[in-house]
Design an enzyme around this catalytic site. Structure first.
Site, PDB file in Angstrom:
ATOM      1  N   SER A 381       0.812  -1.207   0.000  1.00 49.16           N
ATOM      2  CA  SER A 381       0.000   0.000   0.000  1.00 49.16           C
ATOM      3  C   SER A 381       0.851   1.265   0.000  1.00 49.16           C
ATOM      4  CB  SER A 381      -0.962  -0.037   1.191  1.00 49.16           C
ATOM      5  OG  SER A 381      -1.946   0.957   1.068  1.00 49.16           O
ATOM      6  N   LYS A 406      -0.536  -4.181  -3.708  1.00 50.31           N
ATOM      7  CA  LYS A 406      -1.868  -3.656  -3.421  1.00 50.31           C
ATOM      8  C   LYS A 406      -1.947  -2.222  -3.917  1.00 50.31           C
ATOM      9  CE  LYS A 406      -5.524  -3.302  -0.134  1.00 50.31           C
ATOM     10  NZ  LYS A 406      -5.927  -2.003  -0.684  1.00 50.31           N
TER      11      LYS A 406
END
Length: 467
Positions: A381, A406
């Protein structure tokens, strides 16, 4: 309808996908965030989001007028309009059917179609709404079950339902410690105001009298004009159960009000650092580990970089292994410390044009020394945003394992019974136009290279980029 939001990048492990046949790239990339603009739903949703992209002003600017009397009258009208809007947002009687339809509308307006494993069909989604209207939902728990199944049908493991208890835990993503989300709003004179974009109901600030749409003027006597929302969030942070005094205006018509707020949540430093001597003995390396990206990450990283530089560090190792993310805005601010003015940090793409944005560095880098970024399969992330930004701009070499992959953006929307839905609304694109989601980032080395090797690699990268 009332909507007030806060968008996020999760610092907790990404949720497992629902039972389904395995797919080739099951991983996707998150953040909390940044900031999705308030989505005006036909139903009564409350959206919560940590700023990533621009949000519209809460109050429309009044047109310029020549007469003071006319100006005063316009001001009164604005105040009256604000009171009327406040009365209109009082919650109506909530049925189980309207709650399910509310969740349907959030997805219909904001979901990124290519985020799921199944093709998105507006016709099939509309059919679900028609099915809702034709059935009688007897209990609230049954309504929640219907929402869960409805969201699961999309095939995106990150779009999911939150029970009221689960939604309440979202307060841990509060950047300020007092339960507000700040946003920079352009004023009519070209300046920028800081306004309360979102507020946690019954949180410290709300209980003390702060309201959504309030303009923040000062923190503990410090004028916040000209400061970014992120920097002011750091000013508001402090030890739990201590107090911070803020000055606000509820609207253009109201006087300045001083409010004392007890801090509820405190951010702990995620930055740990040391100075290491290289085996050759002719240079020192500043080792810095960032465990997560919270409101203190940038401030504490600046302190670490300065102290290590003053102690003789000739280059730095930034350890992002096992860093699952945190606040996307913190990652963006940290990347800026190493980039030249105008260089792209990350871009976002989504259905809504306000999710389509590019974030660039506005100033010269804080440090220019060679940089090594350590990553592994649990680097996710916001960490992947930092790693890809520094790598693609030839500011760092990556060492370790391929990252998690991600690259999706979620926003969290509160429904009117206190439950909520997390919806994938966009994705991240690196400066070299790579889609992180499901792919991750491949490092340049699997083991730490020597300083000369780092310098040569970065020089070659810069030459190729210039060519």
């Amino acid at each position: 309808m009332r909507a007030f939001s806060f968008s996020l990048s999760s610092s907790s492990p990404p949720p497992p996908p629902p039972p389904s046949p395995p797919r080739k790239n099951p991983n996707s990339n998150l953040i909390i965030p940044n900031t999705l603009r308030t989505i005006l739903l036909k139903s009564t949703a409350i959206a919560l989001s940590f700023s990533l992209v621009a949000s519209p002003p809460f109050f429309p600017s009044a047109p310029a007028v020549a007469s003071e009397n006319i100006a005063a009258s316009a001001s009164v009208d604005l105040c009256g309009e604000a009171r009327r809007e406040e009365e209109e947002t009082k919650e109506p009687n909530l049925t189980n059917e309207s709650l399910v339809e509310e969740a349907w509308e959030v997805v219909n307006q904001s979901f990124l179609p290519d985020a799921g494993t199944r093709p998105w069909s507006s016709e099939l989604w509309l059919k679900k709404k028609e099915d809702i209207r034709q059935s009688r939902i007897q209990t609230r728990s049954r309504a929640h079950d219907i929402i869960r199944k409805m969201l699961a049908s999309i095939g995106d493991p990150y779009t999911r339902f939150l029970s009221p208890d689960e939604f309440a835990k979202m307060a841990k993503y509060d950047m300020t410690g007092i339960g507000v989300n700040l946003k920079e709003i352009p004023d009519t004179d070209g300046s920028v105001k800081l306004k309360v974009l979102g507020i946690i109901l019954d949180g410290p600030a709300h209980s003390a009298g702060v309201r959504q749409g309030d303009e923040l003027l000062s923190v503990n006597g410090i004028d916040v004009s000209g400061k970014s929302a992120f920097d002011v969030s750091s000013l508001l942070q402090g030890p739990k159960e201590t107090f911070v005094t803020i000055e606000v205006k509820h609207n253009d018509c109201s006087p300045i009000e001083s409010i004392k707020v007890e801090r509820q949540i405190t951010a702990r430093t995620p930055v740990f650092y040391r100075l290491d001597k290289m085996e050759s003995g002719d240079s020192s390396v500043g080792y810095i580990r960032i465990k997560e990206f919270n409101a203190l990450a940038k401030k504490d990283l600046v302190i670490a970089l300065k102290r290590l530089q003053d102690s003789g560090a000739s280059y730095f190792v930034l350890d992002l292994r096992d860093n699952l993310g945190g606040l996307v805005q913190a990652g963006i601010e940290i990347a800026k410390l190493f980039l030249e003015k105008g260089e792209t940090i990350i871009s976002t793409a989504g259905r809504d044009h306000q999710v389509q944005n590019s974030f660039v560095a506005e100033t010269s880098p804080f440090v220019k020394a060679p940089l090594v970024v350590m990553v592994n399969h649990r680097t996710a992330s916001a960490s992947e945003i930092v790693a890809s930004s520094l790598h693609d701009n030839c500011k760092a070499v990556l060492v370790g394992e391929r990252t998690f992959g991600k690259g999706l953006i979620q926003s969290v929307f509160e429904l009117h019974d206190g439950s909520g839905v997390v919806v994938t609304i966009g994705k991240y694109i690196t400066p070299t136009h790579m889609d992180i989601n499901g792919n991750g980032i491949q490092p340049d080395f699997d083991k730490l290279p020597g300083l000369n090797e780092v310098r040569n690699y970065l020089s070659q990268c810069q030459l190729q980029r210039a060519g």
